[in-house]
Design an enzyme around this catalytic site. Structure first.
Site, PDB file in Angstrom:
ATOM      1  CG  ASP A  77      30.751  58.250  54.625  1.00  0.00           C
ATOM      2  OD1 ASP A  77      30.602  57.188  53.981  1.00  0.00           O
ATOM      3  OD2 ASP A  77      31.286  58.298  55.751  1.00  0.00           O
ATOM      4  NE  ARG A 104      44.187  49.712  48.059  1.00  0.00           N
ATOM      5  CZ  ARG A 104      45.438  49.524  48.396  1.00  0.00           C
ATOM      6  NH1 ARG A 104      45.791  48.467  49.114  1.00  0.00           N
ATOM      7  NH2 ARG A 104      46.362  50.384  48.024  1.00  0.00           N
ATOM      8  CB  THR A 148      39.023  41.224  46.004  1.00  0.00           C
ATOM      9  OG1 THR A 148      40.310  40.630  46.161  1.00  0.00           O
ATOM     10  CG2 THR A 148      38.104  40.648  47.071  1.00  0.00           C
ATOM     11  CB  SER A 190      41.760  40.147  55.570  1.00  0.00           C
ATOM     12  OG  SER A 190      41.138  40.759  54.447  1.00  0.00           O
ATOM     13  CE1 TYR A 192      38.784  45.181  50.259  1.00  0.00           C
ATOM     14  CE2 TYR A 192      40.367  43.382  50.059  1.00  0.00           C
ATOM     15  CZ  TYR A 192      39.543  44.319  49.480  1.00  0.00           C
ATOM     16  OH  TYR A 192      39.447  44.387  48.113  1.00  0.00           O
ATOM     17  CG  HIS A 193      40.378  39.538  51.159  1.00  0.00           C
ATOM     18  ND1 HIS A 193      41.540  39.838  51.829  1.00  0.00           N
ATOM     19  CD2 HIS A 193      40.683  39.678  49.844  1.00  0.00           C
ATOM     20  CE1 HIS A 193      42.494  40.138  50.955  1.00  0.00           C
ATOM     21  NE2 HIS A 193      42.009  40.050  49.742  1.00  0.00           N
ATOM     22  CE  LYS A 196      36.238  45.035  47.835  1.00  0.00           C
ATOM     23  NZ  LYS A 196      35.716  46.086  46.972  1.00  0.00           N
ATOM     24  CD  GLN A 219      41.366  45.598  39.966  1.00  0.00           C
ATOM     25  OE1 GLN A 219      41.512  46.143  38.895  1.00  0.00           O
ATOM     26  NE2 GLN A 219      41.109  46.274  41.058  1.00  0.00           N
ATOM     27  CG  LEU A 250      55.181  43.811  41.285  1.00  0.00           C
ATOM     28  CD1 LEU A 250      56.536  43.129  41.466  1.00  0.00           C
ATOM     29  CD2 LEU A 250      54.518  43.293  40.001  1.00  0.00           C
TER      30      LEU A 250
END
Ligand code: NAD
Ligand code: USQ
Length: 406
Positions: A77, A104, A148, A190, A192-193, A196, A219, A250
Protein backbone atom coordinates in the site's frame (compact mmCIF):
# COMPACT_ATOMS: atom_id res chain seq x y z
CA UNK A 1 15.12 -2.02 -27.39
CA UNK A 2 14.81 0.23 -24.38
CA UNK A 3 16.81 -0.64 -21.25
CA UNK A 4 16.38 -0.11 -17.52
CA UNK A 5 13.74 -0.73 -14.92
CA UNK A 6 10.48 1.12 -14.44
CA UNK A 7 8.36 0.71 -11.32
CA UNK A 8 4.68 1.17 -12.12
CA UNK A 9 2.69 2.10 -9.00
CA UNK A 10 -0.96 1.21 -9.65
CA UNK A 11 0.04 -1.18 -12.46
CA UNK A 12 -3.04 -3.39 -12.04
CA UNK A 13 -5.45 -0.57 -12.92
CA UNK A 14 -7.16 0.68 -16.08
CA UNK A 15 -4.25 2.89 -17.22
CA UNK A 16 -1.46 1.13 -15.31
CA UNK A 17 -1.96 -2.36 -16.73
CA UNK A 18 -1.72 -1.45 -20.44
CA UNK A 19 1.14 0.94 -19.64
CA UNK A 20 3.05 -1.86 -17.92
CA UNK A 21 2.61 -4.13 -20.94
CA UNK A 22 3.59 -1.35 -23.34
CA UNK A 23 6.77 -0.60 -21.38
CA UNK A 24 7.63 -4.29 -21.08
CA UNK A 25 7.20 -4.79 -24.83
CA UNK A 26 9.41 -1.75 -25.47
CA UNK A 27 12.21 -3.50 -23.54
CA UNK A 28 11.96 -2.07 -20.03
CA UNK A 29 12.09 -4.35 -17.00
CA UNK A 30 8.79 -3.56 -15.37
CA UNK A 31 7.88 -3.93 -11.70
CA UNK A 32 4.21 -3.51 -10.86
CA UNK A 33 3.33 -2.24 -7.39
CA UNK A 34 -0.32 -2.39 -6.38
CA UNK A 35 -2.42 -3.05 -3.30
CA UNK A 36 -5.51 -4.20 -5.28
CA UNK A 37 -7.58 -1.41 -3.71
CA UNK A 38 -9.42 -0.98 -7.02
CA UNK A 39 -10.45 -4.64 -6.96
CA UNK A 40 -11.48 -4.19 -3.31
CA UNK A 41 -13.64 -1.15 -4.13
CA UNK A 42 -15.15 -3.07 -7.03
CA UNK A 43 -16.32 -5.69 -4.52
CA UNK A 44 -17.46 -3.00 -2.06
CA UNK A 45 -19.65 -1.41 -4.77
CA UNK A 46 -20.65 -4.79 -6.26
CA UNK A 47 -19.81 -3.20 -9.60
CA UNK A 48 -17.36 -5.21 -11.69
CA UNK A 49 -15.53 -4.31 -14.84
CA UNK A 50 -17.69 -5.11 -17.87
CA UNK A 51 -14.75 -7.03 -19.28
CA UNK A 52 -13.73 -10.10 -17.28
CA UNK A 53 -10.36 -9.05 -15.90
CA UNK A 54 -8.18 -11.87 -14.64
CA UNK A 55 -6.10 -12.06 -11.47
CA UNK A 56 -2.77 -10.25 -11.73
CA UNK A 57 -0.97 -13.60 -11.38
CA UNK A 58 -2.78 -14.92 -14.43
CA UNK A 59 -2.19 -11.73 -16.38
CA UNK A 60 1.54 -11.85 -15.69
CA UNK A 61 1.84 -15.57 -16.45
CA UNK A 62 0.06 -15.07 -19.79
CA UNK A 63 2.34 -12.18 -20.68
CA UNK A 64 5.39 -14.29 -19.87
CA UNK A 65 4.08 -17.22 -21.94
CA UNK A 66 3.30 -15.01 -24.94
CA UNK A 67 6.36 -12.77 -24.98
CA UNK A 68 8.97 -14.43 -22.77
CA UNK A 69 9.12 -11.22 -20.78
CA UNK A 70 8.84 -11.15 -17.00
CA UNK A 71 7.01 -8.42 -15.15
CA UNK A 72 7.75 -8.44 -11.43
CA UNK A 73 5.11 -7.65 -8.84
CA UNK A 74 5.16 -6.35 -5.28
CA UNK A 75 1.94 -5.99 -3.29
CA UNK A 76 2.06 -3.00 -1.00
CA UNK A 77 0.00 0.00 0.00
CA UNK A 78 1.79 3.11 -1.24
CA UNK A 79 -0.13 5.28 1.22
CA UNK A 80 1.04 3.39 4.33
CA UNK A 81 3.96 1.05 3.53
CA UNK A 82 6.80 3.54 3.23
CA UNK A 83 9.54 1.05 4.14
CA UNK A 84 8.28 -1.38 1.52
CA UNK A 85 8.37 1.32 -1.19
CA UNK A 86 11.92 2.18 -0.21
CA UNK A 87 12.85 -1.52 -0.33
CA UNK A 88 11.40 -1.91 -3.84
CA UNK A 89 13.35 1.10 -5.09
CA UNK A 90 16.55 -0.15 -3.39
CA UNK A 91 16.10 -3.66 -4.80
CA UNK A 92 15.33 -2.69 -8.41
CA UNK A 93 17.14 0.65 -8.76
CA UNK A 94 14.69 1.89 -11.41
CA UNK A 95 15.32 4.76 -13.79
CA UNK A 96 11.72 5.85 -13.30
CA UNK A 97 8.63 5.46 -11.14
CA UNK A 98 5.28 5.90 -12.84
CA UNK A 99 2.65 6.87 -10.28
CA UNK A 100 -0.93 5.80 -11.06
CA UNK A 101 -1.67 4.59 -7.51
CA UNK A 102 -4.55 6.84 -6.46
CA UNK A 103 -8.30 6.63 -5.94
CA UNK A 104 -9.36 8.21 -9.21
CA UNK A 105 -13.15 8.41 -9.35
CA UNK A 106 -14.71 11.81 -8.63
CA UNK A 107 -18.16 10.33 -7.78
CA UNK A 108 -16.63 7.75 -5.40
CA UNK A 109 -14.69 10.55 -3.69
CA UNK A 110 -17.97 12.42 -3.08
CA UNK A 111 -20.04 9.46 -1.85
CA UNK A 112 -19.65 9.86 1.89
CA UNK A 113 -17.38 11.29 4.55
CA UNK A 114 -15.58 7.93 4.65
CA UNK A 115 -14.92 8.06 0.89
CA UNK A 116 -13.69 11.66 1.11
CA UNK A 117 -11.30 10.79 3.91
CA UNK A 118 -10.10 7.63 2.21
CA UNK A 119 -9.41 9.47 -1.06
CA UNK A 120 -7.47 12.24 0.66
CA UNK A 121 -5.46 9.88 2.88
CA UNK A 122 -4.74 7.45 0.08
CA UNK A 123 -3.79 9.88 -2.65
CA UNK A 124 -1.78 12.45 -0.72
CA UNK A 125 0.12 9.91 1.36
CA UNK A 126 0.89 7.72 -1.66
CA UNK A 127 2.35 10.70 -3.51
CA UNK A 128 4.38 11.94 -0.56
CA UNK A 129 5.64 8.44 0.26
CA UNK A 130 6.84 7.78 -3.28
CA UNK A 131 8.65 11.12 -3.47
CA UNK A 132 10.20 10.75 0.01
CA UNK A 133 11.38 7.22 -0.88
CA UNK A 134 13.02 8.50 -4.07
CA UNK A 135 14.89 11.09 -1.98
CA UNK A 136 16.14 8.36 0.37
CA UNK A 137 17.14 5.85 -2.31
CA UNK A 138 18.35 7.84 -5.31
CA UNK A 139 17.33 11.30 -6.41
CA UNK A 140 18.11 10.35 -10.03
CA UNK A 141 14.99 8.19 -10.18
CA UNK A 142 12.51 10.25 -12.14
CA UNK A 143 8.84 10.36 -11.19
CA UNK A 144 6.13 10.45 -13.86
CA UNK A 145 2.75 11.13 -12.27
CA UNK A 146 -0.70 10.79 -13.77
CA UNK A 147 -2.47 13.98 -12.88
CA UNK A 148 -5.63 15.44 -14.36
CA UNK A 149 -6.89 18.27 -16.55
CA UNK A 150 -9.42 18.74 -13.74
CA UNK A 151 -6.86 20.67 -11.66
CA UNK A 152 -7.69 23.71 -13.79
CA UNK A 153 -11.41 23.42 -13.09
CA UNK A 154 -14.32 23.48 -15.51
CA UNK A 155 -15.88 26.80 -14.71
CA UNK A 156 -17.74 28.92 -17.21
CA UNK A 157 -14.81 31.34 -17.52
CA UNK A 158 -13.42 30.31 -20.92
CA UNK A 159 -9.91 31.42 -21.89
CA UNK A 160 -7.03 29.23 -22.92
CA UNK A 161 -5.82 26.72 -20.30
CA UNK A 162 -2.01 26.87 -20.25
CA UNK A 163 0.25 23.89 -19.63
CA UNK A 164 0.51 24.14 -15.86
CA UNK A 165 2.06 27.54 -15.33
CA UNK A 166 0.62 31.01 -15.42
CA UNK A 167 2.32 34.41 -15.56
CA UNK A 168 1.16 37.05 -13.12
CA UNK A 169 2.25 40.50 -12.01
CA UNK A 170 2.52 40.95 -8.24
CA UNK A 171 1.92 44.53 -7.06
CA UNK A 172 4.62 45.91 -4.73
CA UNK A 173 4.03 48.56 -2.04
CA UNK A 174 5.97 51.13 -4.11
CA UNK A 175 3.44 50.87 -6.95
CA UNK A 176 5.62 48.77 -9.27
CA UNK A 177 5.04 45.18 -10.30
CA UNK A 178 7.19 42.07 -10.25
CA UNK A 179 6.66 39.22 -12.71
CA UNK A 180 5.99 35.78 -11.21
CA UNK A 181 5.22 32.42 -12.70
CA UNK A 182 2.79 30.38 -10.60
CA UNK A 183 0.83 27.19 -10.97
CA UNK A 184 -2.42 27.95 -12.80
CA UNK A 185 -4.96 28.72 -10.05
CA UNK A 186 -6.41 25.36 -8.99
CA UNK A 187 -10.18 24.97 -9.10
CA UNK A 188 -11.03 21.35 -8.25
CA UNK A 189 -14.56 20.10 -8.80
CA UNK A 190 -14.45 17.10 -6.44
CA UNK A 191 -12.47 15.80 -3.49
CA UNK A 192 -10.64 13.53 -5.92
CA UNK A 193 -9.67 16.44 -8.16
CA UNK A 194 -8.65 18.37 -5.05
CA UNK A 195 -6.11 15.68 -4.16
CA UNK A 196 -4.53 16.19 -7.58
CA UNK A 197 -4.17 19.93 -6.98
CA UNK A 198 -2.44 19.13 -3.69
CA UNK A 199 -0.20 16.53 -5.34
CA UNK A 200 0.99 19.40 -7.53
CA UNK A 201 2.30 21.23 -4.44
CA UNK A 202 4.24 18.15 -3.33
CA UNK A 203 5.84 18.06 -6.77
CA UNK A 204 6.77 21.74 -6.63
CA UNK A 205 8.36 21.28 -3.23
CA UNK A 206 10.36 18.13 -4.03
CA UNK A 207 11.58 19.55 -7.36
CA UNK A 208 12.75 22.71 -5.59
CA UNK A 209 14.16 21.21 -2.41
CA UNK A 210 15.54 17.87 -3.60
CA UNK A 211 15.95 18.55 -7.31
CA UNK A 212 13.79 15.57 -8.17
CA UNK A 213 13.03 15.04 -11.85
CA UNK A 214 9.25 15.14 -12.00
CA UNK A 215 6.76 15.08 -14.85
CA UNK A 216 3.08 15.66 -14.06
CA UNK A 217 0.80 14.48 -16.87
CA UNK A 218 -2.42 16.46 -16.65
CA UNK A 219 -4.52 13.89 -18.40
CA UNK A 220 -8.00 14.28 -19.85
CA UNK A 221 -10.74 11.62 -19.67
CA UNK A 222 -9.39 8.34 -20.99
CA UNK A 223 -11.61 6.45 -23.43
CA UNK A 224 -11.24 3.08 -25.09
CA UNK A 225 -10.19 -0.10 -23.39
CA UNK A 226 -7.78 -2.14 -25.46
CA UNK A 227 -4.22 -1.50 -26.62
CA UNK A 228 -2.07 -3.52 -29.05
CA UNK A 229 -0.76 -5.52 -26.07
CA UNK A 230 -4.01 -6.18 -24.19
CA UNK A 231 -5.66 -7.63 -27.31
CA UNK A 232 -3.06 -10.36 -27.61
CA UNK A 233 -4.99 -12.73 -25.32
CA UNK A 234 -8.28 -12.57 -23.42
CA UNK A 235 -6.35 -13.05 -20.17
CA UNK A 236 -4.70 -9.69 -20.81
CA UNK A 237 -7.93 -7.78 -21.35
CA UNK A 238 -8.11 -4.33 -19.79
CA UNK A 239 -10.82 -3.20 -17.38
CA UNK A 240 -13.96 -1.46 -18.69
CA UNK A 241 -15.73 0.45 -15.94
CA UNK A 242 -19.32 1.43 -16.66
CA UNK A 243 -20.86 1.94 -13.21
CA UNK A 244 -22.04 5.31 -11.89
CA UNK A 245 -18.90 5.81 -9.82
CA UNK A 246 -16.00 4.63 -11.95
CA UNK A 247 -17.38 4.61 -15.50
CA UNK A 248 -16.21 7.65 -17.44
CA UNK A 249 -18.53 9.40 -19.78
CA UNK A 250 -17.67 8.25 -23.29
CA UNK A 251 -17.09 4.61 -22.35
CA UNK A 252 -20.34 4.74 -20.38
CA UNK A 253 -22.29 6.09 -23.36
CA UNK A 254 -20.86 3.40 -25.65
CA UNK A 255 -21.65 0.68 -23.12
CA UNK A 256 -25.16 2.06 -22.53
CA UNK A 257 -25.78 2.07 -26.29
CA UNK A 258 -24.55 -1.52 -26.55
CA UNK A 259 -26.89 -2.81 -23.84
CA UNK A 260 -29.92 -0.70 -24.82
CA UNK A 261 -29.86 1.74 -21.88
CA UNK A 262 -30.66 5.45 -22.55
CA UNK A 263 -27.53 7.61 -22.53
CA UNK A 264 -27.26 9.33 -19.13
CA UNK A 265 -26.55 12.99 -19.96
CA UNK A 266 -26.12 15.06 -16.80
CA UNK A 267 -28.11 18.30 -16.91
CA UNK A 268 -27.92 19.95 -20.33
CA UNK A 269 -24.76 18.03 -21.22
CA UNK A 270 -23.13 21.44 -21.59
CA UNK A 271 -19.83 20.49 -19.93
CA UNK A 272 -16.86 20.45 -22.29
CA UNK A 273 -14.04 18.06 -21.38
CA UNK A 274 -10.67 16.94 -22.67
CA UNK A 275 -10.20 13.38 -23.94
CA UNK A 276 -7.42 10.95 -24.80
CA UNK A 277 -7.48 7.35 -26.01
CA UNK A 278 -5.86 4.71 -23.80
CA UNK A 279 -3.43 3.85 -26.65
CA UNK A 280 -2.12 7.40 -26.54
CA UNK A 281 -1.89 7.35 -22.73
CA UNK A 282 0.57 4.45 -22.76
CA UNK A 283 2.64 6.06 -25.52
CA UNK A 284 2.81 9.39 -23.73
CA UNK A 285 3.96 7.79 -20.50
CA UNK A 286 6.79 5.99 -22.30
CA UNK A 287 7.83 9.12 -24.15
CA UNK A 288 7.75 11.14 -20.93
CA UNK A 289 10.10 8.58 -19.34
CA UNK A 290 12.40 8.81 -22.33
CA UNK A 291 12.72 12.62 -22.22
CA UNK A 292 13.11 13.40 -18.51
CA UNK A 293 13.56 16.88 -17.11
CA UNK A 294 17.03 17.70 -15.74
CA UNK A 295 17.68 17.70 -11.99
CA UNK A 296 16.93 21.23 -10.82
CA UNK A 297 14.35 21.90 -13.54
CA UNK A 298 10.90 23.00 -12.50
CA UNK A 299 8.21 20.29 -12.57
CA UNK A 300 7.43 19.51 -16.20
CA UNK A 301 3.68 19.68 -16.74
CA UNK A 302 2.10 18.18 -19.83
CA UNK A 303 -1.56 18.58 -20.79
CA UNK A 304 -2.05 15.01 -21.93
CA UNK A 305 -5.16 15.31 -24.10
CA UNK A 306 -5.85 15.15 -27.80
CA UNK A 307 -9.27 16.77 -28.24
CA UNK A 308 -12.16 18.42 -26.41
CA UNK A 309 -15.85 17.61 -26.71
CA UNK A 310 -19.09 18.80 -25.20
CA UNK A 311 -20.94 15.98 -23.45
CA UNK A 312 -24.20 16.45 -25.35
CA UNK A 313 -22.28 16.35 -28.65
CA UNK A 314 -20.77 13.02 -27.63
CA UNK A 315 -24.23 11.72 -26.77
CA UNK A 316 -25.51 12.87 -30.17
CA UNK A 317 -22.59 11.17 -31.90
CA UNK A 318 -23.18 7.89 -30.09
CA UNK A 319 -26.89 8.18 -30.79
CA UNK A 320 -26.21 8.69 -34.51
CA UNK A 321 -23.89 5.71 -34.56
CA UNK A 322 -26.08 3.30 -32.61
CA UNK A 323 -29.63 4.66 -32.52
CA UNK A 324 -29.53 4.85 -28.70
CA UNK A 325 -32.01 7.01 -26.78
CA UNK A 326 -30.69 10.00 -24.83
CA UNK A 327 -32.02 10.93 -21.39
CA UNK A 328 -31.20 14.23 -19.69
CA UNK A 329 -31.09 13.60 -15.95
CA UNK A 330 -30.57 16.06 -13.07
CA UNK A 331 -26.85 16.61 -12.68
CA UNK A 332 -25.57 14.88 -9.52
CA UNK A 333 -22.48 17.11 -9.60
CA UNK A 334 -21.95 20.70 -8.57
CA UNK A 335 -20.60 21.90 -11.90
CA UNK A 336 -21.34 24.69 -14.36
CA UNK A 337 -24.20 23.91 -16.73
CA UNK A 338 -22.04 24.95 -19.67
CA UNK A 339 -18.31 25.59 -20.01
CA UNK A 340 -15.85 26.33 -22.77
CA UNK A 341 -12.48 24.60 -22.83
CA UNK A 342 -9.54 25.55 -25.01
CA UNK A 343 -6.31 23.84 -24.08
CA UNK A 344 -2.75 24.76 -24.94
CA UNK A 345 -0.33 21.81 -24.93
CA UNK A 346 2.98 22.41 -26.74
CA UNK A 347 4.80 20.07 -24.31
CA UNK A 348 2.40 17.27 -25.20
CA UNK A 349 2.86 17.92 -28.89
CA UNK A 350 6.63 17.89 -28.44
CA UNK A 351 6.35 14.27 -27.26
CA UNK A 352 5.40 13.43 -30.86
CA UNK A 353 2.47 11.13 -30.12
CA UNK A 354 0.27 10.70 -33.19
CA UNK A 355 -3.13 11.41 -31.69
CA UNK A 356 -5.91 8.86 -31.86
CA UNK A 357 -8.96 11.04 -32.38
CA UNK A 358 -12.52 10.07 -31.89
CA UNK A 359 -13.53 8.39 -35.10
CA UNK A 360 -16.21 5.94 -35.90
CA UNK A 361 -14.02 2.85 -36.29
CA UNK A 362 -12.76 3.09 -32.74
CA UNK A 363 -16.16 3.91 -31.31
CA UNK A 364 -17.52 0.83 -33.05
CA UNK A 365 -14.66 -1.28 -31.70
CA UNK A 366 -15.55 -0.27 -28.13
CA UNK A 367 -19.26 -0.80 -28.72
CA UNK A 368 -18.39 -4.28 -30.03
CA UNK A 369 -16.47 -5.10 -26.83
CA UNK A 370 -19.40 -3.85 -24.77
CA UNK A 371 -21.79 -6.01 -26.82
CA UNK A 372 -19.57 -9.04 -26.38
CA UNK A 373 -19.75 -8.76 -22.60
CA UNK A 374 -23.26 -7.28 -22.27
CA UNK A 375 -24.44 -10.29 -20.25
CA UNK A 376 -22.08 -9.20 -17.49
CA UNK A 377 -23.75 -5.79 -17.21
CA UNK A 378 -25.73 -5.01 -14.07
CA UNK A 379 -28.20 -2.28 -15.07
CA UNK A 380 -28.77 -1.30 -11.43
CA UNK A 381 -25.14 -0.09 -11.30
CA UNK A 382 -25.45 2.28 -14.26
CA UNK A 383 -27.10 5.33 -12.60
CA UNK A 384 -24.77 7.66 -10.74
CA UNK A 385 -25.86 7.43 -7.11
CA UNK A 386 -23.25 9.78 -5.71
CA UNK A 387 -24.44 13.34 -5.21
CA UNK A 388 -22.20 16.32 -4.59
CA UNK A 389 -24.69 17.96 -2.19
CA UNK A 390 -27.94 17.01 -0.40
CA UNK A 391 -29.69 19.57 -2.62
CA UNK A 392 -28.55 17.74 -5.77
CA UNK A 393 -29.78 14.46 -4.25
CA UNK A 394 -33.19 15.98 -3.44
CA UNK A 395 -33.67 17.38 -6.95
CA UNK A 396 -32.80 14.00 -8.47
CA UNK A 397 -35.13 12.13 -6.07
CA UNK A 398 -38.03 14.41 -6.97
CA UNK A 399 -37.29 13.96 -10.68
CA UNK A 400 -37.22 10.16 -10.52
CA UNK A 401 -40.28 9.99 -8.17
CA UNK A 402 -42.21 12.10 -10.69
CA UNK A 403 -41.24 9.80 -13.56
CA UNK A 404 -42.18 6.72 -11.51
CA UNK A 405 -45.60 8.24 -10.74
CA UNK A 406 -46.37 8.98 -14.42
P1 NAD B 1 -7.61 2.63 -11.51
O1 NAD B 1 -8.39 2.79 -10.26
O2 NAD B 1 -8.13 1.69 -12.54
O3 NAD B 1 -6.12 2.21 -11.16
C1 NAD B 1 -5.42 2.68 -10.05
C2 NAD B 1 -4.58 1.52 -9.51
O4 NAD B 1 -3.84 1.98 -8.40
C3 NAD B 1 -5.45 0.36 -9.04
O5 NAD B 1 -4.95 -0.86 -9.53
C4 NAD B 1 -5.36 0.44 -7.51
O6 NAD B 1 -5.50 -0.82 -6.91
C5 NAD B 1 -3.98 1.06 -7.34
N1 NAD B 1 -3.82 1.81 -6.07
C6 NAD B 1 -4.63 2.81 -5.62
N2 NAD B 1 -4.16 3.24 -4.43
C7 NAD B 1 -3.06 2.49 -4.14
C8 NAD B 1 -2.16 2.46 -3.06
N3 NAD B 1 -2.32 3.25 -2.00
N4 NAD B 1 -1.14 1.58 -3.09
C9 NAD B 1 -0.96 0.77 -4.15
N5 NAD B 1 -1.80 0.73 -5.20
C10 NAD B 1 -2.83 1.61 -5.20
O7 NAD B 1 -7.43 4.10 -12.13
P2 NAD B 1 -6.92 4.53 -13.57
O8 NAD B 1 -8.08 4.91 -14.39
O9 NAD B 1 -5.96 3.55 -14.08
O10 NAD B 1 -6.16 5.88 -13.20
C11 NAD B 1 -4.78 5.86 -12.89
C12 NAD B 1 -4.29 7.27 -12.65
O11 NAD B 1 -4.52 8.04 -13.83
C13 NAD B 1 -5.01 7.97 -11.51
O12 NAD B 1 -4.10 8.64 -10.69
C14 NAD B 1 -5.93 8.94 -12.20
O13 NAD B 1 -6.08 10.08 -11.42
C15 NAD B 1 -5.21 9.23 -13.50
N6 NAD B 1 -6.17 9.58 -14.57
C16 NAD B 1 -7.11 8.67 -15.00
C17 NAD B 1 -8.01 9.04 -16.00
C18 NAD B 1 -9.09 8.12 -16.50
O14 NAD B 1 -9.95 8.55 -17.29
N7 NAD B 1 -9.11 6.84 -16.10
C19 NAD B 1 -7.93 10.33 -16.55
C20 NAD B 1 -6.98 11.22 -16.07
C21 NAD B 1 -6.10 10.83 -15.08
N1 USQ C 1 -21.22 12.82 -17.26
C1 USQ C 1 -22.47 12.69 -17.86
N2 USQ C 1 -23.05 11.47 -17.84
C2 USQ C 1 -22.44 10.36 -17.29
C3 USQ C 1 -21.17 10.51 -16.71
C4 USQ C 1 -20.60 11.75 -16.71
O1 USQ C 1 -23.05 13.64 -18.38
O2 USQ C 1 -23.05 9.28 -17.34
C5 USQ C 1 -20.56 14.14 -17.27
C6 USQ C 1 -20.14 14.62 -15.88
O3 USQ C 1 -21.18 15.32 -15.23
C7 USQ C 1 -18.93 15.49 -16.23
C8 USQ C 1 -18.33 14.81 -17.46
O4 USQ C 1 -19.36 13.98 -18.00
O5 USQ C 1 -19.34 16.76 -16.60
C9 USQ C 1 -17.10 13.98 -17.20
O6 USQ C 1 -17.37 12.99 -16.22
P1 USQ C 1 -16.46 11.66 -16.13
O7 USQ C 1 -17.01 10.80 -15.05
O8 USQ C 1 -16.32 11.07 -17.48
O9 USQ C 1 -15.02 12.25 -15.78
P2 USQ C 1 -14.43 12.86 -14.43
O10 USQ C 1 -15.32 12.69 -13.28
O11 USQ C 1 -13.99 14.25 -14.74
O12 USQ C 1 -13.17 11.96 -14.13
C10 USQ C 1 -12.44 11.23 -15.13
C11 USQ C 1 -11.54 10.23 -14.39
C12 USQ C 1 -10.55 11.01 -13.53
C13 USQ C 1 -9.78 11.99 -14.39
C14 USQ C 1 -10.72 12.91 -15.14
C15 USQ C 1 -10.00 13.76 -16.16
O13 USQ C 1 -12.32 9.35 -13.58
O14 USQ C 1 -9.64 10.09 -12.91
O15 USQ C 1 -8.93 12.78 -13.61
O16 USQ C 1 -11.65 12.09 -15.91
S1 USQ C 1 -10.75 15.34 -16.34
O17 USQ C 1 -12.17 15.15 -16.61
O18 USQ C 1 -10.08 15.99 -17.43
O19 USQ C 1 -10.62 16.04 -15.08
Amino acid sequence: MAEGTVVVFGGDGFCGWPTSLHLSRAGYDVVIVDNFSRRRIEAELSASSLTPIRSLDERLATWKALTGRTIDFRQLDASTDFDAIRDVLSEFRPLACVHFAEQRAAPYSMKSAACKRYTVNNNLNATNNILAAIVEVDRNIQCVHLGTMGVYGYGALGGVVPEGYFNIKVPLPNGTYVDREILYPPDPGSIYHMTKTQDALFFQFYAKNDKLKITDLHQGIVWGTQTPETVLDESLINRFDYDGDYGTVLNRFLMQAAVGYPLTVHGTGGQTRAFIHIRDTVNCVRRAIESPPEAGDRVRIINQMTETHRIRDLAALVQKLTGADVENIPNPRNEAEENELTVSNPNFQALGVSATTLEHGLLEEITAIARLYRDRADFSKIPCASYWTPERARIAREHFDKIAAE
